[in-house]
Write a protein that holds these residues in place. Structure first.
Motif, mmCIF file in Angstrom:
data_model
loop_
_atom_site.group_PDB
_atom_site.id
_atom_site.type_symbol
_atom_site.label_atom_id
_atom_site.label_comp_id
_atom_site.label_asym_id
_atom_site.label_seq_id
_atom_site.Cartn_x
_atom_site.Cartn_y
_atom_site.Cartn_z
ATOM 1 N N ASP A 91 -13.275 -2.586 3.269
ATOM 2 C CA ASP A 91 -12.397 -3.698 2.883
ATOM 3 C C ASP A 91 -11.188 -3.248 2.081
ATOM 4 N N ALA A 150 -5.872 -3.106 1.426
ATOM 5 C CA ALA A 150 -6.970 -3.836 2.073
ATOM 6 C C ALA A 150 -6.617 -4.077 3.531
ATOM 7 N N GLY A 184 -11.398 -2.492 9.622
ATOM 8 C CA GLY A 184 -12.257 -3.378 8.837
ATOM 9 C C GLY A 184 -13.613 -2.785 8.530
ATOM 10 N N PHE A 225 -7.427 -9.887 3.743
ATOM 11 C CA PHE A 225 -8.453 -9.791 2.703
ATOM 12 C C PHE A 225 -8.133 -10.686 1.504
ATOM 13 N N ASN A 235 -10.542 -13.555 0.281
ATOM 14 C CA ASN A 235 -11.318 -13.182 -0.907
ATOM 15 C C ASN A 235 -10.463 -13.322 -2.175
ATOM 16 N N ARG A 261 -9.804 -10.419 -5.036
ATOM 17 C CA ARG A 261 -8.428 -9.912 -5.141
ATOM 18 C C ARG A 261 -7.923 -10.047 -6.574
#
Length: 285
Positions: A79, A223, A76, A227, A231, A235
């Motif tokens: 990202d 990712a 991490g 993720f 997000n 994305r």
């Protein structure tokens, strides 16, 4: 029955609040890992600019080695990043897959293999031994220890080629190729697409009937796990970007002529403003 309806309504409300909360909490800063390959840097840059148009702040983190890049993504520390998880970087993907997820295809058309001038009358690797003298028994290579050199060593072994692989570098291979083309000589080397080399010189890949060389590969946005759910807008923006092989070839040509990667990307984006404007509408609906 009324009690069940109340429970279901309460559950739906809770789920709705959770989704709204997740969307509201979507991070506005994206750490983008960028492997320092021209074509990957270019595609990453196009995506970065589109994310910025949607209000995201993007921080680039540069990598020189796939192992380090995948480890950082799994932890991490970054990202997202572009890679080739189906072949070229398959080992790294398999080691880290439980910590990662695939987001979308960023481009398609990465090829690496043995090349010869188009005027050479053979078309397949299994014809090389018949013309060993004309090629002087040499395959002009690139950097020692590179994936392309390892692939070519496998080709030599699998086809029983009576050739020596000459270590060098990408620029050395291009110089040798240009010299042979200028003199109309036969030469076998190794190179990859997308690259300005195929735009500049009249060359071709040799066919690989045994399938030893890597197949045509896809550039994929990867990712760290979770993720996409955390997000969704980021994305969606990332998934809207696709940079064709022809665009990457064109941009690498501009870099060869003296432009920086940033300048080449800006030039391509200016020429494709309408297309990029349509992509920028994603997520604003």
């Amino acid at each position: 029955m009324n009690h069940l309806k109340k429970c279901l309504a309460s559950l739906a409300l809770s789920l709705g609040l959770a989704v709204s909360s997740a969307a509201a909490q979507e991070a506005q800063k994206i750490k983008m890992g960028v492997m320092q390959w021209e074509t990957i840097a270019m595609t990453s840059s196009v995506t970065e600019h589109l994310l910025e148009r949607h209000g995201f702040e993007v921080e680039e983190v540069e990598f020189q080695e796939w192992g380090v890049a995948f480890a950082a993504l799994g932890k991490g520390d970054v990202d997202v990043l572009i890679s080739h998880p189906d072949y070229a970087a398959a080992d790294y993907w398999e080691r880290n897959a439980r910590k990662l997820e695939k987001l979308s295809v960023a481009s398609y058309g990465y090829n690496a293999g043995l090349i010869v001038p188009s005027y050479v009358t053979i078309n397949s690797i299994d014809e090389l031994n018949e013309h060993k003298e004309k090629f002087r028994g040499r395959i002009i290579g690139v950097e020692p220890g590179s994936g392309m050199m390892r692939q070519s060593e496998n080709v030599v072994n699998e086809y029983g080629l009576e050739y020596e692989i000459i270590e060098g570098s990408g620029p050395v291979a291009v110089a040798e190729l240009k010299s042979a083309l200028d003199r109309g000589e036969w030469i076998v080397s190794m190179y990859w697409t997308p690259s300005w080399v195929f735009q500049e010189f009249d060359i071709k890949f040799l066919k690989d009937p045994k399938g030893v060389q890597e197949p045509t590969e896809t550039y994929v946005w990867l990712a760290h796990k979770g993720f996409a759910v955390q997000n969704p807008k980021a994305r969606e923006v990332i998934a809207s970007v696709f940079v064709p092989e022809s665009a990457l070839t064109q941009m690498t040509g501009w870099v060869k002529e003296g432009a920086s990667i940033d300048e080449a990307v800006a030039r391509w984006e200016k020429a494709n403003a309408n297309r990029l404007d349509r992509q920028a509408m994603i997520g604003n609906q």
